[in-house]
Write a protein that holds these residues in place. Structure first.
Motif, PDB file in Angstrom:
ATOM      1  N   ARG A   5      20.226 -15.754 -35.881  1.00  0.00           N
ATOM      2  CA  ARG A   5      19.200 -16.031 -34.869  1.00  0.00           C
ATOM      3  C   ARG A   5      19.015 -14.825 -33.951  1.00  0.00           C
ATOM      4  NH1 ARG A   5      17.353 -21.210 -33.799  1.00  0.00           N
ATOM      5  NH2 ARG A   5      17.026 -20.602 -31.648  1.00  0.00           N
ATOM      6  N   ALA A   6      20.115 -14.212 -33.549  1.00  0.00           N
ATOM      7  CA  ALA A   6      20.024 -13.028 -32.694  1.00  0.00           C
ATOM      8  C   ALA A   6      19.378 -11.878 -33.452  1.00  0.00           C
ATOM      9  CB  ALA A   6      21.411 -12.634 -32.199  1.00  0.00           C
ATOM     10  N   ASN A   7      19.717 -11.750 -34.725  1.00  0.00           N
ATOM     11  CA  ASN A   7      19.111 -10.723 -35.560  1.00  0.00           C
ATOM     12  C   ASN A   7      17.602 -10.919 -35.649  1.00  0.00           C
ATOM     13  OD1 ASN A   7      20.233  -8.496 -36.643  1.00  0.00           O
ATOM     14  ND2 ASN A   7      20.865  -9.454 -38.558  1.00  0.00           N
ATOM     15  N   GLY A   8      17.162 -12.156 -35.841  1.00  0.00           N
ATOM     16  CA  GLY A   8      15.736 -12.448 -35.908  1.00  0.00           C
ATOM     17  C   GLY A   8      15.039 -12.136 -34.602  1.00  0.00           C
ATOM     18  N   ARG A   9      15.686 -12.457 -33.494  1.00  0.00           N
ATOM     19  CA  ARG A   9      15.117 -12.182 -32.180  1.00  0.00           C
ATOM     20  C   ARG A   9      14.945 -10.676 -31.979  1.00  0.00           C
ATOM     21  NH1 ARG A   9      18.491 -15.261 -29.231  1.00  0.00           N
ATOM     22  NH2 ARG A   9      17.189 -17.059 -29.627  1.00  0.00           N
ATOM     23  N   ILE A  10      15.911  -9.901 -32.449  1.00  0.00           N
ATOM     24  CA  ILE A  10      15.828  -8.439 -32.331  1.00  0.00           C
ATOM     25  C   ILE A  10      14.639  -7.911 -33.121  1.00  0.00           C
ATOM     26  CG2 ILE A  10      16.976  -6.278 -32.991  1.00  0.00           C
ATOM     27  CD1 ILE A  10      19.639  -7.693 -32.248  1.00  0.00           C
ATOM     28  N   TRP A  11      14.441  -8.408 -34.346  1.00  0.00           N
ATOM     29  CA  TRP A  11      13.312  -7.942 -35.169  1.00  0.00           C
ATOM     30  C   TRP A  11      11.975  -8.325 -34.563  1.00  0.00           C
ATOM     31  CZ3 TRP A  11      13.833  -4.145 -38.254  1.00  0.00           C
ATOM     32  CH2 TRP A  11      15.030  -3.932 -38.929  1.00  0.00           C
ATOM     33  N   ILE A  12      11.899  -9.521 -33.983  1.00  0.00           N
ATOM     34  CA  ILE A  12      10.655  -9.948 -33.341  1.00  0.00           C
ATOM     35  C   ILE A  12      10.330  -9.037 -32.171  1.00  0.00           C
ATOM     36  CG2 ILE A  12       9.595 -11.787 -31.970  1.00  0.00           C
ATOM     37  CD1 ILE A  12      11.140 -13.785 -33.775  1.00  0.00           C
ATOM     38  N   TRP A  13      11.312  -8.769 -31.316  1.00  0.00           N
ATOM     39  CA  TRP A  13      11.061  -7.906 -30.156  1.00  0.00           C
ATOM     40  C   TRP A  13      10.829  -6.459 -30.565  1.00  0.00           C
ATOM     41  CZ3 TRP A  13       9.349  -9.113 -25.604  1.00  0.00           C
ATOM     42  CH2 TRP A  13       9.475 -10.421 -25.176  1.00  0.00           C
ATOM     43  N   LEU A  14      11.413  -6.045 -31.684  1.00  0.00           N
ATOM     44  CA  LEU A  14      11.136  -4.705 -32.192  1.00  0.00           C
ATOM     45  C   LEU A  14       9.680  -4.588 -32.644  1.00  0.00           C
ATOM     46  CD1 LEU A  14      12.384  -1.941 -32.802  1.00  0.00           C
ATOM     47  CD2 LEU A  14      12.880  -2.794 -35.097  1.00  0.00           C
ATOM     48  N   SER A  15       9.164  -5.649 -33.262  1.00  0.00           N
ATOM     49  CA  SER A  15       7.749  -5.630 -33.656  1.00  0.00           C
ATOM     50  C   SER A  15       6.844  -5.606 -32.418  1.00  0.00           C
ATOM     51  CB  SER A  15       7.411  -6.822 -34.556  1.00  0.00           C
ATOM     52  OG  SER A  15       7.456  -8.034 -33.840  1.00  0.00           O
ATOM     53  N   TRP A  46       3.315 -14.097 -34.545  1.00  0.00           N
ATOM     54  CA  TRP A  46       4.602 -14.734 -34.285  1.00  0.00           C
ATOM     55  C   TRP A  46       4.441 -16.140 -33.720  1.00  0.00           C
ATOM     56  CZ3 TRP A  46       8.325 -13.207 -37.013  1.00  0.00           C
ATOM     57  CH2 TRP A  46       8.491 -11.872 -37.334  1.00  0.00           C
ATOM     58  N   VAL A  47       3.392 -16.384 -32.952  1.00  0.00           N
ATOM     59  CA  VAL A  47       3.145 -17.746 -32.457  1.00  0.00           C
ATOM     60  C   VAL A  47       2.770 -18.658 -33.626  1.00  0.00           C
ATOM     61  CG1 VAL A  47       1.624 -19.160 -31.033  1.00  0.00           C
ATOM     62  CG2 VAL A  47       2.551 -17.058 -30.118  1.00  0.00           C
ATOM     63  N   LEU A  48       1.991 -18.142 -34.568  1.00  0.00           N
ATOM     64  CA  LEU A  48       1.643 -18.944 -35.746  1.00  0.00           C
ATOM     65  C   LEU A  48       2.850 -19.197 -36.637  1.00  0.00           C
ATOM     66  CD1 LEU A  48      -1.772 -17.633 -37.090  1.00  0.00           C
ATOM     67  CD2 LEU A  48      -1.231 -19.921 -36.322  1.00  0.00           C
ATOM     68  N   ALA A  49       3.670 -18.167 -36.854  1.00  0.00           N
ATOM     69  CA  ALA A  49       4.790 -18.279 -37.783  1.00  0.00           C
ATOM     70  C   ALA A  49       5.965 -19.045 -37.183  1.00  0.00           C
ATOM     71  CB  ALA A  49       5.244 -16.886 -38.210  1.00  0.00           C
ATOM     72  N   LEU A  50       6.296 -18.745 -35.939  1.00  0.00           N
ATOM     73  CA  LEU A  50       7.472 -19.344 -35.294  1.00  0.00           C
ATOM     74  C   LEU A  50       7.131 -19.831 -33.891  1.00  0.00           C
ATOM     75  CD1 LEU A  50       9.991 -16.526 -36.272  1.00  0.00           C
ATOM     76  CD2 LEU A  50       9.732 -18.729 -37.395  1.00  0.00           C
ATOM     77  N   PRO A  51       6.358 -20.911 -33.770  1.00  0.00           N
ATOM     78  CA  PRO A  51       5.952 -21.356 -32.435  1.00  0.00           C
ATOM     79  C   PRO A  51       7.119 -21.858 -31.582  1.00  0.00           C
ATOM     80  CG  PRO A  51       5.273 -22.935 -34.092  1.00  0.00           C
ATOM     81  CD  PRO A  51       5.818 -21.751 -34.827  1.00  0.00           C
ATOM     82  N   HIS A  52       8.235 -22.200 -32.198  1.00  0.00           N
ATOM     83  CA  HIS A  52       9.393 -22.637 -31.431  1.00  0.00           C
ATOM     84  C   HIS A  52      10.175 -21.458 -30.851  1.00  0.00           C
ATOM     85  CE1 HIS A  52      10.743 -21.891 -35.514  1.00  0.00           C
ATOM     86  NE2 HIS A  52      11.958 -21.691 -35.030  1.00  0.00           N
ATOM     87  N   ARG A  53       9.928 -20.242 -31.332  1.00  0.00           N
ATOM     88  CA  ARG A  53      10.632 -19.049 -30.846  1.00  0.00           C
ATOM     89  C   ARG A  53       9.755 -18.163 -29.960  1.00  0.00           C
ATOM     90  NH1 ARG A  53      14.625 -17.098 -34.679  1.00  0.00           N
ATOM     91  NH2 ARG A  53      15.054 -15.481 -33.145  1.00  0.00           N
ATOM     92  N   VAL A  54       8.483 -18.033 -30.342  1.00  0.00           N
ATOM     93  CA  VAL A  54       7.545 -17.183 -29.599  1.00  0.00           C
ATOM     94  C   VAL A  54       6.464 -18.099 -29.057  1.00  0.00           C
ATOM     95  CG1 VAL A  54       5.944 -15.255 -29.758  1.00  0.00           C
ATOM     96  CG2 VAL A  54       8.031 -15.240 -31.121  1.00  0.00           C
ATOM     97  N   ASN A  55       6.309 -18.106 -27.726  1.00  0.00           N
ATOM     98  CA  ASN A  55       5.404 -19.067 -27.118  1.00  0.00           C
ATOM     99  C   ASN A  55       4.709 -18.450 -25.908  1.00  0.00           C
ATOM    100  OD1 ASN A  55       7.482 -19.051 -25.226  1.00  0.00           O
ATOM    101  ND2 ASN A  55       8.467 -20.819 -26.176  1.00  0.00           N
ATOM    102  N   VAL A  56       4.234 -19.277 -25.024  1.00  0.00           N
ATOM    103  CA  VAL A  56       3.466 -18.819 -23.863  1.00  0.00           C
ATOM    104  C   VAL A  56       4.323 -17.954 -22.934  1.00  0.00           C
ATOM    105  CG1 VAL A  56       2.140 -19.593 -21.862  1.00  0.00           C
ATOM    106  CG2 VAL A  56       1.953 -20.826 -24.013  1.00  0.00           C
ATOM    107  N   GLY A  57       5.567 -18.295 -22.766  1.00  0.00           N
ATOM    108  CA  GLY A  57       6.455 -17.491 -21.926  1.00  0.00           C
ATOM    109  C   GLY A  57       6.630 -16.081 -22.473  1.00  0.00           C
ATOM    110  N   THR A  58       6.804 -15.988 -23.787  1.00  0.00           N
ATOM    111  CA  THR A  58       6.906 -14.678 -24.428  1.00  0.00           C
ATOM    112  C   THR A  58       5.611 -13.901 -24.231  1.00  0.00           C
ATOM    113  OG1 THR A  58       8.301 -15.712 -26.107  1.00  0.00           O
ATOM    114  CG2 THR A  58       7.457 -13.526 -26.587  1.00  0.00           C
ATOM    115  N   ALA A  59       4.480 -14.582 -24.361  1.00  0.00           N
ATOM    116  CA  ALA A  59       3.178 -13.925 -24.181  1.00  0.00           C
ATOM    117  C   ALA A  59       3.021 -13.417 -22.755  1.00  0.00           C
ATOM    118  CB  ALA A  59       2.050 -14.893 -24.533  1.00  0.00           C
TER     119      ALA A  59
END
Length: 162
Positions: A5-15, A46-59
């Protein structure tokens, strides 16, 4: 499990970091109106693919970082990103079932709305004029969406980001 999960979060923020760098990269003056909204496109994916991980707060955080990076009025792009990602997150199941070109048309309409929200918010706090040339970027967003969607989906599947 926690490590993946942490690895995935790192890749998302890297993108997101790559999108912010692409957004800040200089363009020639005559091509400036065609600059795509890289941050918006990546956030939409990322909102389309993983709405439970990337959401309005991330935006909101991305929008604030974008404002800080550009040195513009703090919160304008944060508001725009929050509104757009809220619409995408609210309808993510419908959007996922559309074809790639239908998604691209909706992404173009949403980025057009985002540019108008951005102008409106900036107009409320300062004196600016509307430049219709800036709307050419919507066409480029339309053309880039299928390519970017497939690229990020391949990355997400290859790296098992969940």
């Amino acid at each position: 499990m926690a490590n993946s999960r942490a690895n995935g979060r790192i890749w998302i923020w890297l993108s997101f970091l790559i999108a912010l760098i692409l957004q800040a990269a200089p363009w020639p003056g005559e091509l400036e109106p065609f600059r795509p909204s890289w941050v918006v496109l990546v956030a939409f994916y990322w909102v389309l693919a993983l709405p439970h991980r990337v959401n309005v707060g991330t935006a909101l955080i991305l929008g604030l970082l974008w404002d800080l990076m550009l040195g513009s009025t703090l919160g304008v792009r944060g508001l725009m990103m929050s509104v757009l990602c809220y619409i995408v997150a609210l309808n993510f199941q419908v959007l996922r079932n559309l074809s790639l070109w239908q998604q691209a048309m909706l992404v173009a309409l949403l980025t057009l709305g985002g540019k108008l929200v951005e102008f409106w918010a900036e107009y409320l706090v300062s004196v600016i004029t509307f430049d219709p040339e800036r709307l050419w970027a919507v066409l480029l967003n339309f053309l880039l969406w299928p390519w970017l969607f497939l690229l990020l989906r391949r990355m997400r599947r290859k790296l098992s980001i969940r």
